[in-house]
Structure formats: C-alpha cells, structure tokens
Design a protein around this motif. Structure first.
Motif, mmCIF file in Angstrom:
data_model
loop_
_atom_site.group_PDB
_atom_site.id
_atom_site.type_symbol
_atom_site.label_atom_id
_atom_site.label_comp_id
_atom_site.label_asym_id
_atom_site.label_seq_id
_atom_site.Cartn_x
_atom_site.Cartn_y
_atom_site.Cartn_z
ATOM 1 N N PRO A 285 0.822 -1.206 0.000
ATOM 2 C CA PRO A 285 0.000 0.000 0.000
ATOM 3 C C PRO A 285 0.863 1.265 0.000
ATOM 4 O O PRO A 285 1.811 1.380 0.779
ATOM 5 N N GLY A 286 0.551 2.145 -0.889
ATOM 6 C CA GLY A 286 1.271 3.416 -0.944
ATOM 7 C C GLY A 286 2.434 3.438 -1.915
ATOM 8 O O GLY A 286 3.033 4.491 -2.148
ATOM 9 N N PRO B 17 2.449 7.327 2.332
ATOM 10 C CA PRO B 17 1.116 7.641 2.867
ATOM 11 C C PRO B 17 1.237 8.404 4.191
ATOM 12 O O PRO B 17 2.329 8.517 4.760
ATOM 13 N N SER B 18 0.111 8.868 4.674
ATOM 14 C CA SER B 18 0.104 9.647 5.920
ATOM 15 C C SER B 18 0.598 8.824 7.103
ATOM 16 O O SER B 18 1.243 9.329 8.000
ATOM 17 N N GLU B 19 0.264 7.548 7.089
ATOM 18 C CA GLU B 19 0.656 6.693 8.211
ATOM 19 C C GLU B 19 1.140 5.368 7.660
ATOM 20 O O GLU B 19 0.431 4.755 6.847
ATOM 21 N N VAL B 20 2.301 4.945 8.071
ATOM 22 C CA VAL B 20 2.811 3.636 7.637
ATOM 23 C C VAL B 20 3.052 2.783 8.883
ATOM 24 O O VAL B 20 3.259 3.324 9.978
ATOM 25 N N PRO B 21 2.989 1.475 8.721
ATOM 26 C CA PRO B 21 3.179 0.611 9.887
ATOM 27 C C PRO B 21 4.535 0.843 10.558
ATOM 28 O O PRO B 21 5.519 1.212 9.909
ATOM 29 N N ASP B 22 4.545 0.642 11.871
ATOM 30 C CA ASP B 22 5.786 0.727 12.645
ATOM 31 C C ASP B 22 5.752 -0.387 13.693
ATOM 32 O O ASP B 22 4.864 -1.246 13.657
ATOM 33 N N ALA B 23 6.674 -0.346 14.634
ATOM 34 C CA ALA B 23 6.743 -1.442 15.614
ATOM 35 C C ALA B 23 5.470 -1.514 16.446
ATOM 36 O O ALA B 23 4.998 -2.602 16.812
ATOM 37 N N GLU B 24 4.869 -0.362 16.734
ATOM 38 C CA GLU B 24 3.689 -0.350 17.600
ATOM 39 C C GLU B 24 2.410 -0.729 16.841
ATOM 40 O O GLU B 24 1.549 -1.426 17.358
ATOM 41 N N TYR B 25 2.296 -0.229 15.629
ATOM 42 C CA TYR B 25 1.119 -0.513 14.783
ATOM 43 C C TYR B 25 1.624 -1.151 13.487
ATOM 44 O O TYR B 25 1.849 -0.477 12.494
ATOM 45 N N PRO B 26 1.847 -2.471 13.522
ATOM 46 C CA PRO B 26 2.659 -3.095 12.462
ATOM 47 C C PRO B 26 1.928 -3.462 11.165
ATOM 48 O O PRO B 26 2.576 -3.874 10.212
ATOM 49 N N PHE B 27 0.608 -3.316 11.107
ATOM 50 C CA PHE B 27 -0.111 -3.732 9.895
ATOM 51 C C PHE B 27 -0.716 -2.548 9.148
ATOM 52 O O PHE B 27 -1.148 -1.569 9.754
ATOM 53 N N TYR B 28 -0.767 -2.690 7.833
ATOM 54 C CA TYR B 28 -1.585 -1.776 7.039
ATOM 55 C C TYR B 28 -3.042 -2.187 7.189
ATOM 56 O O TYR B 28 -3.365 -3.379 7.154
ATOM 57 N N LEU B 29 -3.921 -1.179 7.286
ATOM 58 C CA LEU B 29 -5.366 -1.446 7.177
ATOM 59 C C LEU B 29 -5.870 -0.775 5.917
ATOM 60 O O LEU B 29 -5.575 0.405 5.659
ATOM 61 N N SER B 30 -6.626 -1.515 5.134
ATOM 62 C CA SER B 30 -7.355 -0.914 4.021
ATOM 63 C C SER B 30 -8.817 -1.325 4.145
ATOM 64 O O SER B 30 -9.135 -2.320 4.808
ATOM 65 N N THR B 31 -9.697 -0.557 3.566
ATOM 66 C CA THR B 31 -11.132 -0.830 3.688
ATOM 67 C C THR B 31 -11.783 -0.781 2.314
ATOM 68 O O THR B 31 -11.210 -0.243 1.366
ATOM 69 N N GLY B 32 -12.993 -1.324 2.217
ATOM 70 C CA GLY B 32 -13.668 -1.265 0.921
ATOM 71 C C GLY B 32 -15.069 -1.818 0.939
ATOM 72 O O GLY B 32 -15.600 -2.206 1.977
ATOM 73 N N PRO C 224 -3.643 17.239 -0.060
ATOM 74 C CA PRO C 224 -3.642 18.705 0.046
ATOM 75 C C PRO C 224 -4.301 19.389 -1.154
ATOM 76 O O PRO C 224 -4.785 20.515 -1.037
ATOM 77 N N GLY C 225 -4.354 18.706 -2.284
ATOM 78 C CA GLY C 225 -4.993 19.305 -3.452
ATOM 79 C C GLY C 225 -6.486 19.020 -3.494
ATOM 80 O O GLY C 225 -7.311 19.927 -3.523
ATOM 81 N N SER C 226 -6.828 17.739 -3.460
ATOM 82 C CA SER C 226 -8.245 17.369 -3.626
ATOM 83 C C SER C 226 -9.019 17.397 -2.321
ATOM 84 O O SER C 226 -10.244 17.371 -2.342
ATOM 85 N N LYS C 227 -8.325 17.419 -1.196
ATOM 86 C CA LYS C 227 -8.942 17.354 0.152
ATOM 87 C C LYS C 227 -9.686 16.042 0.372
ATOM 88 O O LYS C 227 -10.591 15.952 1.194
ATOM 89 N N GLU C 228 -9.328 15.035 -0.394
ATOM 90 C CA GLU C 228 -9.948 13.716 -0.213
ATOM 91 C C GLU C 228 -9.138 12.910 0.807
ATOM 92 O O GLU C 228 -7.921 12.801 0.694
ATOM 93 N N PRO C 229 -9.816 12.347 1.801
ATOM 94 C CA PRO C 229 -9.075 11.652 2.863
ATOM 95 C C PRO C 229 -8.476 10.323 2.411
ATOM 96 O O PRO C 229 -8.946 9.702 1.471
ATOM 97 N N GLU C 230 -7.474 9.907 3.180
ATOM 98 C CA GLU C 230 -6.777 8.659 2.862
ATOM 99 C C GLU C 230 -7.415 7.494 3.622
ATOM 100 O O GLU C 230 -6.807 6.894 4.517
ATOM 101 N N PHE C 231 -8.656 7.165 3.233
ATOM 102 C CA PHE C 231 -9.340 6.030 3.850
ATOM 103 C C PHE C 231 -8.552 4.737 3.674
ATOM 104 O O PHE C 231 -8.662 3.833 4.474
ATOM 105 N N LYS C 232 -7.831 4.645 2.573
ATOM 106 C CA LYS C 232 -7.332 3.337 2.147
ATOM 107 C C LYS C 232 -6.101 2.854 2.889
ATOM 108 O O LYS C 232 -5.763 1.674 2.780
ATOM 109 N N ILE C 233 -5.433 3.749 3.604
ATOM 110 C CA ILE C 233 -4.190 3.314 4.251
ATOM 111 C C ILE C 233 -4.082 3.910 5.651
ATOM 112 O O ILE C 233 -4.166 5.132 5.816
ATOM 113 N N CYS C 234 -3.912 3.057 6.624
ATOM 114 C CA CYS C 234 -3.443 3.513 7.935
ATOM 115 C C CYS C 234 -2.769 2.330 8.623
ATOM 116 O O CYS C 234 -2.748 1.223 8.081
ATOM 117 N N ALA C 235 -2.195 2.586 9.788
ATOM 118 C CA ALA C 235 -1.444 1.551 10.496
ATOM 119 C C ALA C 235 -2.248 1.050 11.692
ATOM 120 O O ALA C 235 -2.841 1.848 12.417
#
Lengths: 116, 795
Positions: free
Chosen positions: B256-257, B660-675, B767-778
């Motif tokens: 992802p990303g 992406p705005s948030e990528v996995p790290d030691a504390e939150y190690p997985f990508y989450l995507s939704t759909g 920052p251009g479209s103001k559309e949120p990044e639903f598809k990727i977080c940790a």
C-alpha cells in the motif's frame, strides 16, 4: 401459483437463526462441492451472480429457479420462452452452457450481443 | 391452505429473525415478466456509478419487480444483486414517513407537521446566520441526490445565504479524480466511456475491485476478456487479490502506498523501450512539475524517471512483483491497439490521490492511448450522481455549476447574472471542504448543517472525532433521508424524503451520461421530494431573514407541482443558463429529449439535434465532439479545449513517490485498508433492509492473509481486535489470500459500533483534492476470542 408450488415442494432444510446469516456459498462449497465448483467456474461465478439471485434467500428459497428469476437480467431472452421448455432445460444449471438446438425465436445478432 | 408444523416452525423462525432485525420478509417471487395491466417504468438503478438502465414493474400503484433492458448501452440488460433488489426500499416499513423533531439531542423525537418542520428548519438557519454569520451554516449533500436537488440546494446556500459551505460525499470518493483530470487533461470527467470496453485490447485496473464495486461493468470487461482470451490482456494492480483478479493475466500485488513508484516505473519502461507515441506527444503534450506547474523538457522528465527502474521499484512494491512483471505490463499497456485504465477508491482515497491520478493519465498521454476507440483513462465513479449532480451542478465548496471555479470572479458573475442576484452575492472564497466542515462543527464555527442523503457519522474517516461535534447541542443538524442512519441519530430535525422512482430527476453516471427517472409510484406517508423541501424552506428563510434575494432564488419555481414540473423547471434553468458555453453543455438534453432517449445523453450536447444522437461519445475528437469542431484552432484531429489548460495541451506530470500519511511501525505493524462488498451499498441503510442482501453479508469481517493469521494464531471466525491510534473494532476474521502479507482489509458497511471501521481509519487528506486517505493507515491486530455468534445490526 407456480411459485407457491415451488415453495412448498422445495424448501431449504431447517437452519438455526444464526445459520441463516451464513452466505449460501460458504456451506455449499462443502455440502455440494460439485455444484459450487461448476457455478464458480461459470460466467455467473466469475461475474459474481450469487446463489440467492436465482434461488432466493432463506424465507423464499427455491431449488428450481423460476423463469422470472432469469428475466431480471435476461428479459430479452424470454421472448421465445415457453412454459414447457424452461431456461434450464437447455442451459445446464450452474454451468449455464446451452445444450441442443436453440429454443429462442430470435438469435442474437452480433451487434446485439453484450460485450462484443 | 393448511400449514404443516414444519412450515409453522420455519415461518416462525424466519419471522423472529426478521422482526429482530426489523427487516421485511421478501416477496415470494419477484416476477420480471409482465402481466396484463402491469406498467413498466424506465429509469436508472439507484446505486453505484455505472448507471444501469432498469425498468420498474408497477402493479396497482405498487412496485412488484425490476428488470434490465437488453439494449441499454450501460448494462445490456444485466443487473447486479443491488440493482435487482433496491426497489424493496420503496414500500419498506422502516421508511421515514413524517417529519421528526427534538430541540435537544438528548430528547426523544416527536412527530411534527411539514409546516412546523419547515418553520423550524428556516428559523434554525436564519438564527445562526443572524448571530454567527453566513459561514456558520453548511450544506452536506451526496452523489446520490438528483442533479436538480444538488443544484437547488447549492443555489440557496450561495445565492441565498451567501456562503460557499456547500459540500457532498463525493469529496470522499471522487475529488482526487477531478483534480487528476483537470491537471492532466485540463477538463474534468472521462474523455471516452463504456463503449471503449468492448474495443479495448488491454485493461489496466488499479485500485479498483470492479467485480464488486461496479459489477455490471466488470461483466462487460469479463466478456471482452473471455471472448478474446489471447488477444485481450487484463492487468490488475492492487495490494489485495480480489474477485476482479480472476480475469487478470497478471495481478501486481504492491505494498500500500507504493503505487506512485509502480506507475512511474511503467512510464520509465515505456520511455526506455521507446514505446511512447512520438507524434502524439509532439502534437498534444507538455511536461510539467511542481506547485507552479512549471514546464520542463522531455529530457528532464526522462532524468526524473531514472530512479524508477523496474528492479528498484519491484523492491519498493514488495508483494509478488518482479522487474520483468513491470516491463511486461508496460509493454502490454503501450503496445495494445487500445488500452483502458480503470481505477477507483484505491487511487483516489490517498493523500497523493491527485498525483496517483496524474501518473495513470501520464501513461495514456505518453502512449497516445486516448481519444481513439478502445482507449481511455476511465475513472470509475462510486455513486450514481457524483458526476452529474455534484461535480457538474456545483455540489462542492470550490465549484459552481457548469465546472466553474468559485475563486474566479468572471465565473461567479456569470452565475449571479444567470440567477438574477446582485453581482458580488456569491462569496469569492471557496467554502469549507468536507473534513474542514466537520472539524468546524467540532470547533463551534459551524452552527447549523443540512445533511442530505448521506451518513457522515459512519462514512467520515476517524468518525468518532466528528461524532463528538455532531452530538453537541451547539450545532443544529437537519437530515433528509429515507431510513434511520447513524447520522439521523444525531439530528435535531429529520425530514422524510421521497426515494428513487417516487420523484423525478436526472442522474449523471461515470461516462458523462445523463439519464432521467420519472416518478412511477407515490412516496409513503408524508415523504416529499427534496426539491419541494428546499423550495419551501427557502421561501421561509427569505421571510425570516427579510431578504428578497432568497425569495428570488426560488421565484421561478413557485407553485410548480413537485413531481414533474418543479424538477423540470430546475433542470431547465441549470442546463439552459448554467451549462451554456461550458464543456459540460447539456442544453440539448431537455426533459422531453431525455424522456425520448432511453439511454440518456452524453455531454457535450449543445442542441436537441445533437442530444437526439446520444450526444458525445468521445470528447475532444473532431467529428465526434461538437466542441472539438467549433473550438478547433488547427488541423489536428484532437482539440483539448478544456477550461483548465489555456495552452490546450495534455500535461505529463513529474510526481515523485511519497509515503502515505501513516505507515506501519513497531507499535502498529499492519496496514489497514477498507472497501466495499458486492451485496451492500455504503452504510447499509438501504441494502441492509433487503433480506437477500443482508443475509449474504450480514456484518463486516476483517480479511487476514493466511501467513499473518498463522503468526497471530488467528483461526477463521476468531474475533480480532483492530486498533489504530484513533479507535478500534472487534471483527470476525476471514483468513483469505486476499490482502498481501502485512495488510488487513475490512468492509465498511456495518452500522454496529464495534464494527464501524471508520472509527479506525485516518482523516488526513490530499492537500490538493482534500480527499481523505481512507485506504491506508497503520493498525495493531490481536486475537481476542474464538468464534462468537454475531448478530447483524441495523438502526
């Protein structure tokens, strides 16, 4: 009337309320693996036409779909449909491949074929 | 007829399950065959952006069936399950049928009359305007509203209340595609359309599970592929293997990303192997970079691409991708007789959403895979009228009707003149975009909002944060809807709306196609078409604010009956006055023409004569697009006259990989995507009430890759906690070779609070479209318990 008869003759086995929320294909992958495999490889399977679209859901389940069920997507093919020759007498259930001579009055011309 | 004990037990069990859920039992049979006395009413499907043509069967004033129509250019008669069943919402017992009100959100709702309701709605907005100013009120609409509704709402907000706080949920799904089209091609919306699908030789599907989100279009692609297995290639690029991948020749599973890298690497192969179209580039393209859109040379572009070697990018993408895979798909893309790209939320819902759109468009410009048969860069639209209503008719804070930017004085003046309101009436500053709007509710800057036909309390990312603001009594919330939702729970005033086929209006789908649906049945109880509601509200607002300009905004619509004459008058005003001379010119698509043209009209269609041919299948092509002929400036066959590019060129963008705005790290190690999932629409308020659809996917799951599941000790059906820095969900697990290792995927339709995945997602936006990044977080993933019985939930 046809529907009523079908409903009376072809009920789904009893299911616990919780079981009624298990998608059909999940159980049928195990209990009727041949049918599942056949459907899954068919145009309906690849195109994600689900079991309940033809067979109904728990309350209105029918083993044998009604011609009307086919008509939601294939209304144009119903022109030639006759009561004594339902769709599945030619289109093999779950694979949907046609067998024998066409019963449709009008064959589909090339430019009418979907996605040609 | 005597009922056997077995029948009784079965019926009782079904009834208790149904009553527990508040669902209606389905009819025994849905007949799609006509009987004598039945009438069939043409319209479009209510759900998704494909725009399938349907016919609703009506018997004795009630709907009894729906069917596709074989010659429909959108769907060739096919319907997905949502299309087959949405009509059950029409007579559903859960429908909102009377206005409901409570002064405070802690109180219970009371049924009130329309007279009281409209008065309360007008007083609430007028009081806020008087005390806090025009920018303390807002409208938040939907890509599911009819064009007439969106147009009239935004007219009252801008021309009447003097605020550009006009937004809609397409900000959450399509805004990045708008930004991409405008910055790449100079004009919003696709150049081609669905007719390219049957002529394409290569499909590049990225960030879209077309099979489930746009099922009927997928069937067209599937047919094309299966009928031509050797000559048509399908590339599916997505971090998750989905049903769409079943027809793919190659599935590229990227981290992802890393999509920007992948797209740049494909461009590099096209450049390195000289697969680009030299003439097309010379005639129609320039290269640009940066915030100032600085023009650069081809050589600079080539240099920019240097780091994106297939070998380097294969490593960045991870997953199953090899350097040779990237080379192969780039060759397929470039060398085919016609390539169509399709994408959706996987590309748009990113903080680099516009950039990702640009990079897909780049591939088409480089290879000349545009403007010819079977070639297009085709952004799939999520909702049935995100394009027609919200993008074209002024449903976002920065755009006025007819693709006019708010911040352009000349454009504002054109609209003011068309409306007959004083010059300067529309504020110069764009309003608050969606995330800013709901943040402003939290901060107390917005004190009254009208939410129309959407449920932000469930559909906003990081929704708990915004629910806190909506729960407070210092923001008065009006909801127009047909069923209770997570947002009507937070409302002061709920206004019951008429549903599809209970009112008349136009939907414009993905491919610039406007289609009319005429009223076929009566709305239940006191439910009313929104156009009536807005008109009556505006008249009262004018009195309460003592402002004749507000009254003027609806003067031409006064006393028109709401089922046909009113929406027709609104459509006429919009098309004749506001699309004239614009690229989305719809003057030829009058109601009589739309009623005659079963498949509607694709814009531009300047005259009825053009509209009666179906309009414009391919934009910018002389001989096909009337504007390409009338605005031609040279002998070239393509004329890129789009309003955003004064140089009339297509722009190839230099856009570098960015995280992406948030990528996995030691504390939150997985990508989450939704759909989405095929059986349900958005927040499930409609599809959850259709037993067939509910049973098929009664609640959300989290999909976990088998390797991850093994490491986590998760078995199928186990209850799993997904936790991000914002919130958590508790979901049953599906162990599935879908999401790649290191990533989980959750469905977003479920209304039950512990399964509402937008409590977990992140609200950072492009920052251009103001559309949120639903598809990727940790996120963290933790097995909490073994399988537990789960009940479906509907408000």
């Amino acid at each position: 009337m046809l529907a009523l008869q079908a409903a009376e003759q072809e009920q789904h086995p009893e299911l616990e309320p919780g079981e009624q929320y298990i998608p059909c294909a999940q159980c049928h992958q195990e209990v009727t693996p041949e049918l599942y495999t056949e459907w899954n490889a068919s145009l309906h399977g690849i195109g994600m036409v689900a079991c309940y679209q033809c067979h109904g859901t728990f309350e209105n389940f029918r083993v044998t779909p009604l011609a009307q069920d086919c008509a939601a997507c294939h209304a144009d093919r119903m022109d030639a449909y006759s009561q004594d020759q339902p769709c599945w007498s030619c289109h093999v259930p779950h694979s949907f491949k046609a067998e024998g001579a066409s019963a449709h009055k009008k064959e589909i011309s090339e430019n009418e074929k979907p996605a040609q | 007829m005597k009922q056997s004990r077995r029948d009784f037990l079965k019926t009782s069990a079904a009834l208790s399950a149904a009553s527990y859920l508040g669902v209606q039992l389905p009819d025994t049979v849905s007949s799609a065959l006509a009987a004598e006395g039945d009438s069939w009413h043409r319209g479009t499907c209510r759900l998704c952006g494909v725009g399938c043509r349907v016919e609703l069967g009506v018997r004795s004033g009630k709907p009894f069936a729906i069917r596709g129509v074989a010659d429909a250019r959108t769907n060739y008669g096919f319907l997905c399950m949502k299309g087959m069943y949405f009509w059950h919402c029409i007579g559903h017992t859960d429908r909102l049928t009377h206005p409901l009100y409570r002064a405070k959100k802690s109180e219970a709702f009371k049924q009130i009359s329309w007279d009281e309701a409209l008065d309360i709605a007008a007083t609430a907005f007028a009081d806020v305007v008087k005390t806090h100013g025009s920018d303390a009120v807002a409208y938040y609409g939907s890509g599911q509203c009819l064009t007439e509704e969106t147009y009239l709402f935004q007219k009252i907000m801008r021309g009447g209340l003097k605020t550009n706080n006009v937004e809609g949920n397409p900000r959450l799904c399509m805004a990045s595609a708008v930004g991409g089209y405008l910055s790449s091609f100079g004009a919003d919306e696709p150049i081609g359309g669905y007719s390219d699908l049957e002529k394409a030789h290569c499909f590049f599907i990225i960030g879209s599970n077309t099979a489930e989100a746009h099922p009927v279009l997928f069937r067209r692609i599937m047919r094309r592929k299966l009928d031509n297995p050797d000559t048509v290639k399908v590339i599916n690029a997505d971090p998750r293997v989905s049903q769409t991948s079943r027809i793919a020749d190659k599935h590229l599973q990227f981290k992802p990303g890393s999509d920007l890298s992948l797209l740049n690497a494909m461009a590099k192969v096209i450049i390195d192997e000289k697969l680009y179209d030299t003439d097309f580039l010379a005639n129609y393209a320039v290269f640009r970079q940066g915030a100032e859109s600085t023009e650069v040379t081809f050589s600079e572009y080539v240099k920019f691409l240097e780091p994106y070697t297939p070998e380097a990018v294969a490593k960045i993408c991870g997953g199953n991708i090899s350097a040779d895979d990237i080379r192969e798909v780039a060759r397929w893309f470039a060398n085919s007789k016609g390539t169509v790209s399709l994408w959706c939320m996987g590309i748009n819902q990113r903080i680099q959403g516009v950039w990702a759109n640009n990079l897909i468009n780049n591939l088409h410009i480089l290879t000349g895979q545009l403007c010819k048969e079977g070639a297009d860069s085709l952004s799939l639209t999520g909702q049935p009228n995100a394009c027609g209503g919200v993008r074209e008719a002024g449903g976002l804070c920065h755009i006025l009707p007819g693709h006019r930017p708010v911040d352009n004085e000349k454009m504002r003046n054109q609209v003011e003149e068309a409306w007959g309101v004083p010059i300067g009436r529309i504020p110069a500053k764009p309003g608050r975009h969606t995330m800013d709007m709901f943040a402003a509710i939290n901060s107390g800057a917005i004190r009254a909002i009208w939410v129309n036909c959407t449920s932000p309390a469930q559909s906003l990312p990081n929704c708990d944060l915004y629910i806190k603001g909506m729960e407070k009594d210092d923001c008065f919330i009006i909801c127009t809807d047909i069923f209770p939702t997570r947002t009507t729970e937070l409302a002061n005033l709920i206004l019951p709306a008429a549903f599809h086929f209970e009112k008349t209006g136009v939907y414009g789908c993905t491919e610039r196609r406007s289609q009319i649906t005429l009223k076929a049945v009566d709305a239940p109880g006191e439910a009313k078409p929104e156009v009536w509601i807005v008109r009556e509200w505006a008249k009262r607002l004018a009195v309460k604010l003592d402002d004749p300009v507000i009254a003027h905004c609806v003067k031409d619509f006064d006393n028109l009956e709401e089922d046909y004459a009113l929406p027709r008058a609104i459509w006429d005003e919009y098309t004749q006055k506001l699309t004239a001379g614009r690229d989305s010119d719809l003057r030829g698509a009058s109601y009589p023409v739309l009623e005659r043209m079963a498949d509607g009209v694709q814009w531009p269609a300047l005259t009825e004569e053009q509209a009666l041919t179906g309009g414009t299948v391919k934009k910018f092509v002389k001989g096909l697009d009337p504007l390409a002929d009338s605005l031609s400036q040279n002998d070239l066959p393509y004329q890129f006259y789009g309003p955003a590019h004064a140089d009339r060129k297509l722009w190839v963008w230099l856009r570098a990989q960015a995280d992406p705005s948030e990528v996995p790290d030691a504390e939150y190690p997985f990508y989450l995507s939704t759909g989405r999932i095929i059986d349900h629409w958005h927040t499930m308020s409609m599809t959850g009430r259709v037993p067939e659809l509910l049973r098929a996917n009664p609640y959300a799951h989290v999909e976990i890759n088998p390797e991850d599941a093994k490491e986590l000790g998760v078995q199928p059906g186990d209850m799993v906690e997904i936790r991000s820095r914002r919130g958590s969900n508790l979901l049953p697990a599906k162990i599935y070779e879908g999401p790649m290792k290191g990533m989980v995927f959750a469905y977003w339709h479920d209304q039950e609070k512990s399964r509402m995945i937008n409590r977990v997602t992140k609200d950072d936006y492009d920052p251009g479209s103001k559309e949120p990044e639903f598809k990727i977080c940790a996120v963290q993933i933790r097995r909490v318990a073994g399988p537990k019985p789960i009940k479906p939930f509907l408000l």
